[in-house]
Scaffold this motif. Structure first.
Motif, PDB file in Angstrom:
ATOM      1  N   GLY A   1      -2.759 -34.929 -24.039  1.00  9.11           N
ATOM      2  CA  GLY A   1      -3.895 -34.053 -24.299  1.00  9.11           C
ATOM      3  C   GLY A   1      -4.514 -33.456 -23.054  1.00  9.11           C
ATOM      4  O   GLY A   1      -5.720 -33.242 -22.988  1.00  9.11           O
ATOM      5  N   TRP A   2      -3.715 -33.169 -22.038  1.00  7.95           N
ATOM      6  CA  TRP A   2      -4.245 -32.590 -20.808  1.00  7.95           C
ATOM      7  C   TRP A   2      -4.825 -31.195 -21.074  1.00  7.95           C
ATOM      8  O   TRP A   2      -4.291 -30.424 -21.876  1.00  7.95           O
ATOM      9  CB  TRP A   2      -3.144 -32.480 -19.757  1.00  7.95           C
ATOM     10  N   ASP A   3      -5.871 -30.861 -20.346  1.00  7.27           N
ATOM     11  CA  ASP A   3      -6.531 -29.567 -20.480  1.00  7.27           C
ATOM     12  C   ASP A   3      -6.384 -28.788 -19.183  1.00  7.27           C
ATOM     13  O   ASP A   3      -7.023 -29.119 -18.182  1.00  7.27           O
ATOM     14  CB  ASP A   3      -8.010 -29.771 -20.802  1.00  7.27           C
ATOM     15  N   PRO A   4      -5.545 -27.754 -19.152  1.00  6.86           N
ATOM     16  CA  PRO A   4      -5.351 -27.002 -17.906  1.00  6.86           C
ATOM     17  C   PRO A   4      -6.641 -26.435 -17.329  1.00  6.86           C
ATOM     18  O   PRO A   4      -6.739 -26.243 -16.109  1.00  6.86           O
ATOM     19  CB  PRO A   4      -4.383 -25.890 -18.319  1.00  6.86           C
ATOM     20  N   ALA A   5      -7.642 -26.182 -18.172  1.00 13.02           N
ATOM     21  CA  ALA A   5      -8.899 -25.636 -17.650  1.00 13.02           C
ATOM     22  C   ALA A   5      -9.552 -26.596 -16.657  1.00 13.02           C
ATOM     23  O   ALA A   5     -10.330 -26.158 -15.802  1.00 13.02           O
ATOM     24  CB  ALA A   5      -9.857 -25.355 -18.813  1.00 13.02           C
ATOM     25  N   SER A   6      -9.209 -27.870 -16.731  1.00 17.88           N
ATOM     26  CA  SER A   6      -9.842 -28.851 -15.839  1.00 17.88           C
ATOM     27  C   SER A   6      -9.346 -28.744 -14.404  1.00 17.88           C
ATOM     28  O   SER A   6      -9.985 -29.283 -13.500  1.00 17.88           O
ATOM     29  CB  SER A   6      -9.611 -30.273 -16.371  1.00 17.88           C
ATOM     30  N   TRP A   7      -8.208 -28.098 -14.168  1.00 17.98           N
ATOM     31  CA  TRP A   7      -7.725 -27.946 -12.782  1.00 17.98           C
ATOM     32  C   TRP A   7      -7.587 -26.478 -12.362  1.00 17.98           C
ATOM     33  O   TRP A   7      -7.247 -26.203 -11.223  1.00 17.98           O
ATOM     34  CB  TRP A   7      -6.403 -28.679 -12.577  1.00 17.98           C
ATOM     35  N   GLN A   8      -7.861 -25.537 -13.254  1.00 17.35           N
ATOM     36  CA  GLN A   8      -7.738 -24.122 -12.936  1.00 17.35           C
ATOM     37  C   GLN A   8      -8.948 -23.660 -12.121  1.00 17.35           C
ATOM     38  O   GLN A   8      -9.881 -23.034 -12.625  1.00 17.35           O
ATOM     39  CB  GLN A   8      -7.617 -23.319 -14.219  1.00 17.35           C
ATOM     40  N   ASP A   9      -8.950 -23.988 -10.839  1.00 15.65           N
ATOM     41  CA  ASP A   9     -10.090 -23.679  -9.977  1.00 15.65           C
ATOM     42  C   ASP A   9      -9.638 -23.810  -8.524  1.00 15.65           C
ATOM     43  O   ASP A   9      -8.489 -24.163  -8.248  1.00 15.65           O
ATOM     44  CB  ASP A   9     -11.243 -24.641 -10.276  1.00 15.65           C
ATOM     45  N   ARG A  10     -10.561 -23.542  -7.595  1.00 18.27           N
ATOM     46  CA  ARG A  10     -10.322 -23.816  -6.182  1.00 18.27           C
ATOM     47  C   ARG A  10     -11.025 -25.117  -5.796  1.00 18.27           C
ATOM     48  O   ARG A  10     -12.101 -25.436  -6.314  1.00 18.27           O
ATOM     49  CB  ARG A  10     -10.799 -22.656  -5.306  1.00 18.27           C
ATOM     50  N   TRP A  11     -10.417 -25.850  -4.840  1.00 20.38           N
ATOM     51  CA  TRP A  11     -10.889 -27.170  -4.460  1.00 20.38           C
ATOM     52  C   TRP A  11     -10.830 -27.318  -2.946  1.00 20.38           C
ATOM     53  O   TRP A  11     -10.083 -26.590  -2.279  1.00 20.38           O
ATOM     54  CB  TRP A  11     -10.022 -28.256  -5.114  1.00 20.38           C
ATOM     55  N   ILE A  12     -11.599 -28.253  -2.418  1.00 16.51           N
ATOM     56  CA  ILE A  12     -11.610 -28.477  -0.980  1.00 16.51           C
ATOM     57  C   ILE A  12     -11.283 -29.938  -0.673  1.00 16.51           C
ATOM     58  O   ILE A  12     -11.821 -30.854  -1.316  1.00 16.51           O
ATOM     59  CB  ILE A  12     -12.978 -28.094  -0.354  1.00 16.51           C
ATOM     60  N   TYR A  13     -10.401 -30.129   0.297  1.00 15.53           N
ATOM     61  CA  TYR A  13     -10.111 -31.448   0.866  1.00 15.53           C
ATOM     62  C   TYR A  13     -10.438 -31.376   2.355  1.00 15.53           C
ATOM     63  O   TYR A  13     -10.002 -30.444   3.042  1.00 15.53           O
ATOM     64  CB  TYR A  13      -8.635 -31.815   0.718  1.00 15.53           C
ATOM     65  N   ARG A  14     -11.183 -32.365   2.864  1.00 14.27           N
ATOM     66  CA  ARG A  14     -11.538 -32.404   4.278  1.00 14.27           C
ATOM     67  C   ARG A  14     -11.153 -33.756   4.864  1.00 14.27           C
ATOM     68  O   ARG A  14     -11.407 -34.804   4.267  1.00 14.27           O
ATOM     69  CB  ARG A  14     -13.041 -32.154   4.468  1.00 14.27           C
ATOM     70  N   LYS A  15     -10.559 -33.707   6.070  1.00 14.79           N
ATOM     71  CA  LYS A  15     -10.109 -34.917   6.750  1.00 14.79           C
ATOM     72  C   LYS A  15     -10.577 -34.876   8.201  1.00 14.79           C
ATOM     73  O   LYS A  15     -10.285 -33.925   8.933  1.00 14.79           O
ATOM     74  CB  LYS A  15      -8.578 -35.008   6.703  1.00 14.79           C
ATOM     75  N   HIS A  16     -11.297 -35.920   8.633  1.00 14.58           N
ATOM     76  CA  HIS A  16     -11.701 -36.048  10.034  1.00 14.58           C
ATOM     77  C   HIS A  16     -10.642 -36.853  10.788  1.00 14.58           C
ATOM     78  O   HIS A  16     -10.125 -37.845  10.273  1.00 14.58           O
ATOM     79  CB  HIS A  16     -13.054 -36.762  10.135  1.00 14.58           C
TER      80      HIS A  16
END
Length: 776
Positions: free
Chosen positions: A79-94
């Motif tokens: 029951g995955w919903d593609p709308a839940s990942w259809q976006d832009r995201w940020i990952y930051r690493k120090h």
């Protein structure tokens, strides 16, 4: 990876403060991450995209600590919903660095597009979710630096396998959840780096077999290249050649005594390549190879000169709860299931390049591989096709040292395209690797060119036998190598093969898989058959039944269904004797038993059958129904008087030797809940994980598919649970799984506890061992 997110307090308690500023490790080249390359597992800060989020001074207070590999959204098992990942995201690493060092970051897979920033400045971009890319980190400073990755998980029409003219991901047969879902590394690299090594065995069946080395540097060097071929640390042969500009090509001989790589003996060798300029070592790199000859011919497939009927399945890389974001151990486990439990000699990586860890395991286990570019059903415009050519090059260069890979799928799966386009992809693959043929799975054999044109092996997704018709395969096309690359699936028999479906439906799937391989074995012109498919997977095409394709011989948790018993039964009884009923020994749904002609999948010569330890005779071989299988199934009449619930016993013999005895309980009052991990020990490095199987079984360990009730799952100790806290056995068919991922930090003990309202409580204990300390 999706799952419960750590609070900042938990993040620090798990060692985040120390690892947040871990020093960058030295590296001898990130094109092939090695022991001196630092993996970027813990700890990233993650959230939705916001203006300025890639800037060095961005306020991170609202970001959550996460580990790689990672999926941007929690997922259930269906029951995955593609709308839940259809976006832009940020990952930051120090990370900390020394000014002046040459740094490079490598990402093995980011779904789907990525922009990488160092201290707020754009360092590189990449399109496509299935192949690695590297970014030069120019301008790192002494002390703290910020690596920021903007991940665009939105539908992109010009990036394969997305379909031109479509409106979103639901039109694809497989979902693609966003995230940095494969490993990432960072390290210092030399000023002139050995960018690529291709170690190609030649004249393999001759006593004068050699290894042809092609080495590419990033810039010209006046020096020489040395290649040392080794096994278990012992040098077997050595060759040296001068560098001409930025390349060196030469043969290493004296290898007549090496063992050939084979499905039964996957012998592997290391090739240590060193570049020197005078006495100074410029760079060094180690690759792995195996010596084997694989030929697809009109008369079948030949490995090292002997005919081998290819026997296998297709594999999607998607897992419950995490999408593709499972660590290396979990990826490798799929190869172990396919080779050791299902006896496959080949797997098709449908329909995209898959995890390098999976391919490494295929090398080690003797599992042949069809490697394939991203794509399904359509060929797009000029921009799409340019990306497609880049994918061909990326796949071949990444994977051409794997001896398990025997064919390049350079034609988009089930897409017509144009002869001109596929001639380009085929030529490109042959330029980069002349040693392997090209192919591509067709949905129709009408009007297409096969051999010597756009592809060299005719591969056909054979769904000739549709529902309601007798099962058959299309005859091989004369004069060309012919391989069945898909069959069965959801187009033969039933639309879905779930553990919750009626026994007849599940038995039908097993019968169809057996018939497909029996027909392929009947004619030497078939190179073999790769059926659809190994594991269930989330799909937009069957939203009406939960948004998954239930076509796997095992479910999405990798727990076998009855069809898997057919594959298990085709191995040698000297390795593992098998006697697996194609029915349930459960009198709830079938009060008088499975009836006459009930099927048992076995590799034994004879099966003796007992009810409550009283003999009822031997099971009958079904050789007449499956004349070409190494081990045809058996049939037995099992009609039980209503009200009785006897114990079933199967004794299997090879010749006169008893090789197994199995029991099955008819009394459900003895049923139990099990909680069993694949691995009892994991590394406490934040990047390891293992599956824990939860199932209702009879007293002898056989899954009770008809069990209902909700199982609750809890975890205690230094780790996280990747999975739903509650799982409905009524929906999963009496069995499911979760995964456990330890935190990075000191060794400890993780305890998983499962509870079922009727079956009680079961638990599993997993110990974690110390991970290697970060390099400074």
């Amino acid at each position: 990876m999706a799952g419960p997110r750590l609070s900042r307090r938990e993040f620090l308690a798990a060692g985040g403060a120390a690892l947040l500023g871990a020093a960058v490790a030295g590296s001898s080249g990130l094109a092939a991450p090695g022991p001196e390359t630092a993996r970027l597992n813990d700890f990233w800060l993650f959230g939705r995209y916001a203006d300025g989020c890639a800037d060095a001074g961005f306020d991170e207070v609202d970001l959550d600590p996460v580990r790689l590999p990672h999926c941007v959204t929690p997922l259930s098992w269906t029951g995955w919903d593609p709308a839940s990942w259809q976006d832009r995201w940020i990952y930051r690493k120090h990370f900390t660095a020394t000014a002046g060092d040459r740094l490079r970051a490598r990402f093995d897979g980011v779904m789907t597009n990525a922009s990488v920033y160092l201290n707020g400045s754009l360092a590189g971009t990449h399109e496509g979710g299935y192949l690695p890319f590297e970014v030069e980190l120019t301008g790192a400073t002494d002390g703290d630096n910020v690596l920021a990755v903007v991940v665009d998980g939105r539908w992109a029409l010009d990036v394969p396998p997305n379909l031109p003219g479509s409106t979103g991901p639901a039109v694809l047969d497989f979902y693609q959840p966003a995230g940095i879902y494969r490993p990432a590394t960072i390290g210092t690299v030399p000023r002139v780096r050995l960018a690529d090594v291709f170690a190609c065995p030649a004249d393999v069946l001759s006593p004068s077999r050699t290894l042809r080395l092609t080495c590419t540097l990033e810039a010209p060097v006046e020096g020489e290249v040395t290649a040392s071929v080794r096994q278990a640390g012992r040098e077997l042969a050595r060759g040296t050649a001068p560098v001409h500009g930025s390349t060196a090509a030469f043969d290493v001989g004296g290898l007549g005594g090496v063992r050939l790589w084979d499905v039964e003996d996957p012998a592997l060798y290391e090739v240590v390549v060193t570049v020197r300029a005078g006495a100074a070592v410029v760079d060094q790199r180690t690759v792995r190879t195996g010596f084997r000859e694989a030929r697809f011919t009109p008369d079948g497939f030949f490995l090292n000169g002997r005919r081998l009927k290819l026997f296998g399945l297709n594999r999607h890389q998607w897992f419950p709860f995490a999408g593709g974001a499972m660590p290396d151990r979990v990826q490798r486990r799929d190869a172990e299931i396919l080779r050791r439990e299902l006896n496959c000699t080949m797997v098709r990586c449908s329909h995209y390049p898959q995890s390098s860890a999976f391919l490494d395991a295929c090398d080690e286990l003797g599992l042949l591989v069809w490697a394939e570019i991203p794509g399904w059903g359509h060929v797009g415009d000029d921009a799409w096709q340019r990306r497609n050519l880049q994918d061909v090059a990326g796949m071949v260069v990444r994977d051409r040292n794997h001896p398990s890979v025997v064919v390049w799928g350079t034609r988009v799966n089930e897409a017509n395209g144009t002869t001109a386009m596929y001639a380009k992809t085929g030529r490109l693959a042959k330029q980069l690797d002349p040693s392997r043929p090209t192919s591509g799975a067709l949905a129709s054999t009408t009007g297409a060119r096969y051999a010597g044109g756009d592809v060299e092996v005719l591969a056909y997704n054979d769904y000739t036998a549709r529902r309601g018709a007798p099962f058959r395969l299309r005859p091989p096309r004369p004069g060309v190598p012919y391989l069945v690359t898909e069959t069965i699936g959801t187009l033969a028999g039933a639309r879905a093969y779930r553990r919750t479906d009626p026994p007849a439906t599940r038995q039908l799937q097993a019968e169809l898989h057996a018939k497909a391989h029996d027909l392929a074995a009947a004619d030497d012109r078939y190179c073999g058959a790769l059926a659809w498919c190994a594991f269930d997977y989330p799909s937009g095409w069957q939203r009406s039944i939960g948004g998954s394709k239930f076509a796997g011989v095992s479910d999405i948790f990798r727990i076998p269904k009855p069809a898997a018993a057919f594959y298990a039964s085709q191995g040698s009884p000297d390795v593992r004797a098998v006697a697996e009923p194609g029915f349930e020994w459960d009198f709830t749904a079938q009060p008088t038993g499975p009836g006459r002609g009930a099927t048992i999948w076995s590799n034994c010569d004879r099966l003796a059958v007992f009810l409550d330890d009283r003999p009822v005779g031997d099971a009958r071989s079904r050789r007449v129904d499956f004349p070409n299988l190494p081990h045809p199934p058996f049939a037995v009449d099992l009609v039980v008087p209503r009200g009785r619930r006897p114990q079933l016993r199967l004794d299997g013999y090879v010749g006169d030797r008893l090789v197994l005895s199995r029991r099955f309980s008819g009394d459900r009052s003895w049923d139990v809940l099990i909680c069993v991990p694949d691995d009892a020990t994991l590394r406490a490095d934040g990047a390891d994980a293992t599956r824990v199987v939860l199932a209702a079984t009879d007293r002898f360990g056989t899954v009770r598919a008809g069990t209902t009730g909700v199982v609750s799952v809890t975890l205690a100790g230094p780790g996280e649970l990747i999975g739903d806290a509650s799982l409905d056995f009524g929906a999963t068919g009496g069995a499911a799984a979760v995964w456990v991922r330890p935190f990075a930090g000191p060794p400890g003990t993780v305890v998983v506890t499962a509870h079922h309202p009727a079956l009680g409580t079961a638990g599993a204990t997993i110990t974690t061992s110390a991970a290697e300390a970060p390099r400074s």
